[in-house]
Design an enzyme around this catalytic site. Structure first.
Site, short mmCIF file in Angstrom:
data_model
loop_
_atom_site.label_atom_id
_atom_site.label_comp_id
_atom_site.label_asym_id
_atom_site.label_seq_id
_atom_site.Cartn_x
_atom_site.Cartn_y
_atom_site.Cartn_z
N ASP A 97 -9.31 12.40 8.90
CA ASP A 97 -9.07 11.87 7.56
C ASP A 97 -9.80 10.55 7.35
O ASP A 97 -9.20 9.55 6.92
CB ASP A 97 -7.56 11.71 7.32
CG ASP A 97 -7.21 11.60 5.83
OD1 ASP A 97 -8.06 11.98 5.01
OD2 ASP A 97 -6.11 11.13 5.52
N LYS B 285 4.76 0.69 8.05
CA LYS B 285 4.63 1.92 7.26
C LYS B 285 5.90 2.75 7.42
O LYS B 285 6.28 3.12 8.53
CB LYS B 285 3.41 2.74 7.71
CG LYS B 285 3.25 4.04 6.91
CD LYS B 285 1.88 4.66 7.09
CE LYS B 285 1.64 5.21 8.46
NZ LYS B 285 0.36 5.94 8.55
N GLY C 196 0.82 -1.20 0.00
CA GLY C 196 0.00 0.00 0.00
C GLY C 196 0.85 1.24 0.00
O GLY C 196 2.05 1.21 0.27
N GLY D 15 0.33 5.58 0.96
CA GLY D 15 -0.52 6.67 1.40
C GLY D 15 0.16 8.00 1.25
O GLY D 15 1.25 8.10 0.67
N GLY D 16 -0.48 9.03 1.80
CA GLY D 16 0.05 10.38 1.67
C GLY D 16 1.33 10.59 2.44
O GLY D 16 2.10 11.51 2.14
#
Length: 828
Positions: free
Chosen positions: A599, A505, A484, A486-487
């Protein structure tokens, strides 16, 4: 003559005993027709000490809270056997203990031969022979408001002193003078600390939970007049039964609404106000600090002890705390309470160069109880008298910090006995060993975490595992298996030494994503919930910033919102909707500090092996104290899910998450993203919002849902295999969540109840701002926020949105950039 006098006394005695009828005596009870309620003499605290019996009405077969009315709150009867309730021929009710009258209720009726009945509503009434009510308990309520009971300016609800003491407490719910168009909670009959807001267009302005009809309807007659009355009536459930419901002013100052849950056999605490017990005035008394917990609401400052130990133990904290040594000397110290608001007696201003100077000035006066120091002005504020009602605030500097004078080392005693001394020695050895071990661990890890703890007061959560960069590099096979992005970074699959699968992450923003990293660790590292992704550990070695989570086998919800991607069954979608709502509700309403996620979107809703939804990615989360409903923050989140109030620059609330959740809910039931190519050329019509090849789904879907055409919105891949009633409920909830006015949106706790069917979901009004953004229609809206004093006004015309605020803040940008619509925003 003597015989005549005795005869006269005998006649008087006979007349007095035959002129009244004994209704209740001893342990006898009076039942309502269906045995729902009973009237009798009850002892609410059968513990040590003399018994206290009260004439009360309570529900016969339901658990606490079940007492709905108490007659003799000020004067309990010392025994049950000697207590009796009598009705005189003239309609006077007498509660006596042997020959002593304890309580009376008198009617103005001139009619004799009245009868006393306990109705199925819980109302105790005196009836004339014609059935006219000449007196009723509903006109003199205690702490509970029941269906059919009208509240006016002449009666109010008053809390119990404690959970086991029904004597009148300090908190009341009453109609607010002089207009009587709203309710307020009052401390000691003088200090108002919460109100419902005015009754306007069928709702209370400050109680959004009541904007969605549930279980019962309100009836308000002649508002804003001295003769205003307010009552409510039950509504039948889906099974046709009337479920018990009531409002209650609690001993700790909140007003709560309860409904009976027949499936669980317990009361459901439907909603309560204020949101935190720490917003209740006078709860902890002098020098008491609110903990925010119902079970133990208050604690004394260090070196202080309860003034009323018995009351403190039973939940009555109103008398507060006092210094344990009952004195003060120059050896006192100051406890840093942080940024707090409080009530106090007197204050003196002293010019000083430092806080130490202010402390010396305060220590020189035995009446000085605390101080604050403003670095910029060099001004000391020394406080005298009593400090109370401590409430946490947010502050960026030392000027807002309160320092309270306390005995050095806490409460002082007269020496140690052998047991205490032994305990101190053993405890000291244990603490010393723990300190040594901790220091060794810190030295080992110091290289990887150097400087991190020193900046901005950040301290990593102790129950998280700290990984080295090499450990995570090995676990992820050199960060080779990407799952994955993300921002703030890329997510990799990894396997730890214990064979457990994790998601790692790696933050990749300039500066290592330091701000987002700290937000993630400090937020999710302290909480656990079945619908929140669990953070297992982190790495902060040199410039490396990595977060280690539990692994979600079925990925993000966004994967299932693609036409070419896999599809979810309706059962799974419904569980995802409810689970996500429960996770967000936990952040908003159940954590010690309220957490705004900021978010919420499909990419941040992950699914485990059983397709249980878990909210993730707390890099933008904002923590606020329980005493505050709003927080100032720079605009954040993902376009298309950002609530309209973000653009105004005013402080946001948890309702910003509610809006994002509503947008996500539309995507979930539609099986599509909110911005994509239109379904067909003819499907857009007048409300589709097509621009530049893009189509905005929410306005079109909201209109169909409001019109009752939910089947047009549901993902066509489901065919007809879905629960029609659940689908309708979810769709209506989604539209309630994306309302323009944040005050109309339900709380996430209410969303859970609506989705699960505990609350009747009515048809919402159309969200006009969304419609205007995609159709080019004009939109005008003005809102004044009484909580912040900031008023905002907005208008949209020809795609240009202008927002004005009272404090002259400014912002320029695009509202919904995924639409490719040129919507310019200026705040002036």
């Amino acid at each position: 003559m003597f015989l005549f006098f005795l005869l006269f006394i005998l006649i008087l005695h006979t007349s007095s005993t035959t002129s009244s009828t004994i209704i209740l005596q001893g342990n006898n009870t009076l039942q309502s027709p269906n045995n729902t309620f009973q009237l009798g003499f009850f002892n609410f605290f059968p513990g040590p000490g003399p018994p206290k019996f009260y004439l009360a009405i309570r529900r016969t077969s339901l658990p606490n809270p079940n007492t709905i009315w108490v007659a003799n709150r000020l004067k309990p009867s010392p025994s049950q056997t000697g207590s009796s309730l009598q009705l005189t021929r003239t309609g006077q009710l007498l509660l006596t203990h042997f020959n002593t009258t304890i309580w009376t209720a008198t009617t103005n009726s001139t009619t004799t031969n009245l009868s006393l009945k306990l109705l199925e509503s819980g109302n105790l009434v005196l009836l004339t022979p014609n059935g006219v009510v000449s007196w009723q308990s509903f006109d003199s309520p205690s702490d509970t408001w029941l269906p059919g009971m009208n509240l006016t300016r002449f009666n109010s609800l008053t809390s119990w002193r404690t959970e086991t003491d029904p004597s009148p407490g300090p908190y009341s719910l009453r109609l607010k003078p002089p207009f009587y168009g709203e309710f307020e909670l009052v401390f000691n009959d003088t200090v108002s600390y919460w109100s419902t807001g005015n009754w306007t267009n069928g709702i209370f302005l400050n109680v959004p939970e009541m904007t969605v009809p549930y279980l019962y309807a309100f009836h308000f007659a002649a508002p804003f007049s001295p003769d205003a009355t307010f009552g409510f009536s039950e509504r039948a459930s889906e099974t046709g039964l009337h479920l018990p419901t009531m409002f209650r002013v609690e001993p700790f100052g909140q007003v709560r609404q309860y409904t009976w849950n027949s499936q669980t056999g317990s009361w459901n605490n439907f909603w309560f106000k204020p949101d935190s017990v720490c917003q209740v005035r006078g709860l902890c008394g002098r020098f008491g600090v609110c903990t925010g917990e119902i079970s133990k609401s208050c604690e004394c400052l260090s070196g202080f002890e309860p003034l009323d130990g018995h009351g403190w133990g039973s939940g009555d904290y109103s008398r507060g705390c006092h210094r344990g040594d009952a004195g003060c000397d120059g050896d006192d110290e100051f406890e840093d309470l942080g940024a707090v608001s409080f009530g106090f007696g007197n204050v003196s201003l002293v010019k000083g160069k430092s806080r130490s100077f202010c402390e010396r000035e305060c220590l020189g006066d035995c009446g000085c109880v605390g101080l604050s120091f403003d670095k910029q002005s060099g001004l000391c504020k020394n406080f005298y008298g009593s400090l109370l009602d401590f409430q946490n605030l947010t502050s960026d500097g030392e000027s807002g910090v309160l320092y309270v004078r306390v005995p050095r080392g806490g409460s002082k005693g007269n020496g140690f006995d052998r047991k205490v001394l032994s305990g101190v020695v053993i405890g000291s050895v244990a603490v010393l060993g723990l300190v040594v071990v901790t220091l060794l661990v810190m030295v080992k890890r110091r290289g990887g975490r150097k400087g991190l703890e020193e900046e901005d007061g950040f301290v990593p959560v102790l129950n998280l595992r700290v990984f080295s960069y090499k450990q995570l590099q090995l676990a992820t096979r050199g960060f080779s298996e990407k799952i994955g992005h993300g921002g703030f970074g890329t997510v990799f699959q990894g396997e730890l030494s214990d064979a457990s699968i994790v998601a790692v992450k790696r933050l990749e923003r300039p500066g290592g994503g330091e701000k987002e990293f700290r937000a993630e660790v400090s937020t999710i590292g302290n909480i656990q919930h079945v619908n929140l992704v669990r953070l297992r550990g982190f790495c902060s070695e040199n410039s490396h910033r990595l977060l280690v989570y539990e692994y979600m086998q079925n990925g993000a919800l966004s994967v299932y919102l693609r036409k070419e991607g896999p599809s979810l069954s309706w059962d799974v979608r419904f569980r995802v909707a409810v689970g996500t709502a429960k996770g967000i509700a936990y952040l908003h309403e159940e954590c010690r500090c309220c957490i705004i996620h900021c978010d919420i979107k499909p990419e941040n809703i992950l699914l485990d092996g059983d397709f249980t939804a878990k909210v993730s990615d707390f890099g933008l989360a904002k923590l606020i104290g329980r005493d505050f409903s709003r927080v100032l923050a720079t605009m954040r989140g993902t376009w298309g899910y950002v609530a309209p109030e973000w653009i105004s620059g005013v402080a946001i609330t948890t309702k910003a998450d509610v809006y994002s959740y509503g947008m996500t809910l539309l995507e979930l039931i539609g099986g599509r993203r909110n911005v994509e190519a239109p379904p067909s050329a003819g499907g857009v019509g007048e409300s589709g919002g097509e621009t530049g090849g893009k189509w905005f789904f929410p306005p079109w879907a909201a209109q169909r849902i409001i019109e009752g055409n939910v089947d047009e919105v549901i993902d066509k891949r489901l065919g007809n295999v879905y629960n029609i009633e659940e689908a309708r409920r979810v769709a209506l909830v989604a539209v309630w969540c994306i309302q323009d006015d944040e005050g109309i949106r339900p709380t996430m706790g209410m969303v859970v109840k609506m989705l699960e069917g505990w609350v009747e979901v009515s048809v919402p009004p159309p969200p006009k701002l969304l419609q205007a953004l995609v159709t080019g229609d004009s939109f005008h809206g003005v809102k004044a926020d009484s909580g912040t004093g900031v008023s905002t006004g907005g208008s949209l015309s020809d795609g240009n949105l202008e927002v004005s605020t009272a404090d002259s803040e400014s912002y320029t940008g695009h509202v919904f950039s995924p639409l490719d619509v040129n919507v310019n925003v200026s705040v002036r």
